[in-house]
Design a protein around this motif. Structure first.
Motif, PDB file in Angstrom:
ATOM      1  N   MET A 131     -21.569  61.239  51.245  1.00  7.89           N
ATOM      2  CA  MET A 131     -20.486  60.973  49.577  1.00  7.89           C
ATOM      3  C   MET A 131     -20.146  62.688  49.611  1.00  7.89           C
ATOM      4  O   MET A 131     -19.327  63.311  49.304  1.00  7.89           O
ATOM      5  N   GLU A 132     -20.735  63.646  50.276  1.00  6.27           N
ATOM      6  CA  GLU A 132     -21.283  65.357  50.167  1.00  6.27           C
ATOM      7  C   GLU A 132     -20.063  65.231  51.003  1.00  6.27           C
ATOM      8  O   GLU A 132     -18.339  66.074  50.132  1.00  6.27           O
ATOM      9  N   GLU A 133     -19.728  64.351  52.114  1.00  7.21           N
ATOM     10  CA  GLU A 133     -18.205  64.762  52.717  1.00  7.21           C
ATOM     11  C   GLU A 133     -17.198  64.579  52.511  1.00  7.21           C
ATOM     12  O   GLU A 133     -15.902  65.189  52.404  1.00  7.21           O
ATOM     13  N   LEU A 134     -16.464  63.397  51.961  1.00  9.01           N
ATOM     14  CA  LEU A 134     -15.854  63.308  51.377  1.00  9.01           C
ATOM     15  C   LEU A 134     -15.537  63.580  50.292  1.00  9.01           C
ATOM     16  O   LEU A 134     -14.442  64.430  50.008  1.00  9.01           O
ATOM     17  N   TYR A 135     -16.466  63.898  49.178  1.00  7.64           N
ATOM     18  CA  TYR A 135     -16.137  65.139  48.278  1.00  7.64           C
ATOM     19  C   TYR A 135     -15.733  66.123  48.841  1.00  7.64           C
ATOM     20  O   TYR A 135     -14.521  67.279  48.200  1.00  7.64           O
ATOM     21  N   ARG A 136     -15.645  66.778  50.075  1.00  6.71           N
ATOM     22  CA  ARG A 136     -15.226  67.978  49.640  1.00  6.71           C
ATOM     23  C   ARG A 136     -13.912  68.456  51.035  1.00  6.71           C
ATOM     24  O   ARG A 136     -13.155  68.776  50.319  1.00  6.71           O
ATOM     25  N   GLU A 137     -14.275  66.971  51.092  1.00  5.49           N
ATOM     26  CA  GLU A 137     -12.281  66.292  52.557  1.00  5.49           C
ATOM     27  C   GLU A 137     -11.715  66.472  51.779  1.00  5.49           C
ATOM     28  O   GLU A 137     -10.551  66.018  51.859  1.00  5.49           O
ATOM     29  N   HIS A 138     -11.819  65.332  49.910  1.00  7.83           N
ATOM     30  CA  HIS A 138     -10.884  65.020  49.645  1.00  7.83           C
ATOM     31  C   HIS A 138     -10.703  65.517  47.547  1.00  7.83           C
ATOM     32  O   HIS A 138     -10.009  64.895  47.504  1.00  7.83           O
ATOM     33  N   TRP A 139     -11.609  66.222  47.448  1.00  7.53           N
ATOM     34  CA  TRP A 139     -11.709  67.301  46.045  1.00  7.53           C
ATOM     35  C   TRP A 139     -10.275  67.389  46.024  1.00  7.53           C
ATOM     36  O   TRP A 139      -9.826  67.275  44.396  1.00  7.53           O
ATOM     37  N   SER A 140      -9.920  68.555  46.636  1.00 10.26           N
ATOM     38  CA  SER A 140      -8.121  69.039  46.148  1.00 10.26           C
ATOM     39  C   SER A 140      -7.349  67.474  45.882  1.00 10.26           C
ATOM     40  O   SER A 140      -6.358  67.384  45.221  1.00 10.26           O
ATOM     41  N   LEU A 141      -7.332  66.347  46.966  1.00 10.15           N
ATOM     42  CA  LEU A 141      -5.955  64.882  46.954  1.00 10.15           C
ATOM     43  C   LEU A 141      -7.007  64.540  45.622  1.00 10.15           C
ATOM     44  O   LEU A 141      -5.381  64.793  44.967  1.00 10.15           O
ATOM     45  N   VAL A 142      -7.337  64.007  45.072  1.00 12.23           N
ATOM     46  CA  VAL A 142      -7.313  63.442  44.753  1.00 12.23           C
ATOM     47  C   VAL A 142      -7.569  64.191  42.731  1.00 12.23           C
ATOM     48  O   VAL A 142      -6.743  63.766  41.844  1.00 12.23           O
ATOM     49  N   CYS A 143      -8.277  65.313  43.084  1.00 13.24           N
ATOM     50  CA  CYS A 143      -7.998  66.627  41.442  1.00 13.24           C
ATOM     51  C   CYS A 143      -6.987  67.039  41.347  1.00 13.24           C
ATOM     52  O   CYS A 143      -6.045  66.581  40.852  1.00 13.24           O
ATOM     53  N   GLY A 144      -5.623  67.360  42.046  1.00 10.87           N
ATOM     54  CA  GLY A 144      -4.552  67.306  42.210  1.00 10.87           C
ATOM     55  C   GLY A 144      -4.067  65.673  41.704  1.00 10.87           C
ATOM     56  O   GLY A 144      -2.722  66.050  41.035  1.00 10.87           O
ATOM     57  N   PHE A 145      -3.913  64.823  42.437  1.00 14.26           N
ATOM     58  CA  PHE A 145      -3.122  63.425  41.936  1.00 14.26           C
ATOM     59  C   PHE A 145      -3.667  63.430  40.911  1.00 14.26           C
ATOM     60  O   PHE A 145      -2.599  63.019  39.367  1.00 14.26           O
ATOM     61  N   LEU A 146      -4.946  63.470  39.719  1.00  8.07           N
ATOM     62  CA  LEU A 146      -4.937  62.650  38.811  1.00  8.07           C
ATOM     63  C   LEU A 146      -4.436  64.450  37.099  1.00  8.07           C
ATOM     64  O   LEU A 146      -4.168  64.134  36.604  1.00  8.07           O
ATOM     65  N   LEU A 147      -4.571  66.097  38.106  1.00 12.57           N
ATOM     66  CA  LEU A 147      -3.961  66.933  37.375  1.00 12.57           C
ATOM     67  C   LEU A 147      -2.240  66.333  37.396  1.00 12.57           C
ATOM     68  O   LEU A 147      -1.560  66.912  36.186  1.00 12.57           O
ATOM     69  N   ARG A 148      -1.434  66.302  38.484  1.00 17.16           N
ATOM     70  CA  ARG A 148      -0.127  65.651  38.115  1.00 17.16           C
ATOM     71  C   ARG A 148       0.236  64.576  36.720  1.00 17.16           C
ATOM     72  O   ARG A 148       1.796  64.658  36.301  1.00 17.16           O
ATOM     73  N   ARG A 149      -0.875  63.192  37.226  1.00 18.17           N
ATOM     74  CA  ARG A 149      -0.548  62.560  35.639  1.00 18.17           C
ATOM     75  C   ARG A 149      -1.085  62.949  34.703  1.00 18.17           C
ATOM     76  O   ARG A 149      -0.025  63.076  33.611  1.00 18.17           O
ATOM     77  N   THR A 150      -1.826  64.097  34.447  1.00 16.67           N
ATOM     78  CA  THR A 150      -2.409  64.618  33.189  1.00 16.67           C
ATOM     79  C   THR A 150      -1.897  65.329  32.830  1.00 16.67           C
ATOM     80  O   THR A 150      -1.641  65.704  30.883  1.00 16.67           O
ATOM     81  N   ARG A 151      -1.454  66.311  33.766  1.00 14.01           N
ATOM     82  CA  ARG A 151      -1.374  68.043  33.072  1.00 14.01           C
ATOM     83  C   ARG A 151      -2.137  68.998  31.884  1.00 14.01           C
ATOM     84  O   ARG A 151      -2.008  69.586  31.508  1.00 14.01           O
ATOM     85  N   ASP A 152      -3.258  68.277  32.366  1.00 16.88           N
ATOM     86  CA  ASP A 152      -4.349  68.917  31.974  1.00 16.88           C
ATOM     87  C   ASP A 152      -5.460  69.278  33.015  1.00 16.88           C
ATOM     88  O   ASP A 152      -5.758  68.403  33.101  1.00 16.88           O
ATOM     89  N   PRO A 153      -5.346  70.742  33.277  1.00 14.77           N
ATOM     90  CA  PRO A 153      -6.610  70.869  34.689  1.00 14.77           C
ATOM     91  C   PRO A 153      -7.752  70.383  34.112  1.00 14.77           C
ATOM     92  O   PRO A 153      -8.726  70.075  35.051  1.00 14.77           O
TER      93      PRO A 153
END
Length: 150
Positions: free
Chosen positions: A1-23
């Motif tokens: 899970m740690e590897e998934l987190y490191r590899e995909h954190w920015s993708l998931v966070c970026g996806f959510l940031l574009r939709r919420t507009r709140d970092p």
């Protein structure tokens, strides 16, 4: 899970940031996404991890909106690259329904569900330029189909 987190954190966070507009909210929801992914890891069938995590993130966002009974602001049409047009939604849906499934799915992911081309590439396991070209072709097919109905 740690590897998934490191590899995909920015993708998931970026996806959510574009939709919420709140970092801060985007980071909170991304954390919740990875918590839910950790709990669901045993049920994961090994498909594309980016697609799996983005689907969880989308559900986390929808749950958040339902809990708060808030509405997310719609992105500016210029930001999406869509010119403001006054069209009948039924005509658009009808034209989309007549497209080949691969064109329809790409257009729905990018323009209706709001995924970026990078996110679609991650979900499908294809290169960004491949998706970019496929979306261009899908838009051309849509324009031809939509023009035929007018």
């Amino acid at each position: 899970m740690e590897e998934l987190y490191r590899e995909h954190w920015s993708l998931v966070c970026g996806f959510l940031l574009r939709r919420t507009r709140d970092p801060h909210l985007a980071e909170d929801l991304a954390q919740e996404t990875f918590v839910k992914a950790t709990r669901a890891l045993l049920g994961w069938r090994g498909e594309n991890p980016a697609a799996w995590l983005l689907a969880i993130a989308r559900n986390v966002l929808l749950d958040h909106v339902r809990r708060r009974r808030t509405e997310l602001a719609l992105p500016d049409p210029d930001e999406l690259g869509v010119p403001p047009i006054g069209v009948d939604a039924l005509e658009v849906r009808d034209a989309l329904d007549r497209l080949p499934p691969q064109h329809r799915k790409l257009l729905e992911l990018v323009y209706l569900e709001g995924f970026s081309m990078v996110e679609v590439a991650a979900m499908t396991g294809k290169k960004h330029n491949t998706i970019k070209t496929a979306v261009w072709r899908a838009r051309a097919a849509f324009a031809e189909e939509y023009g035929a109905t007018r």
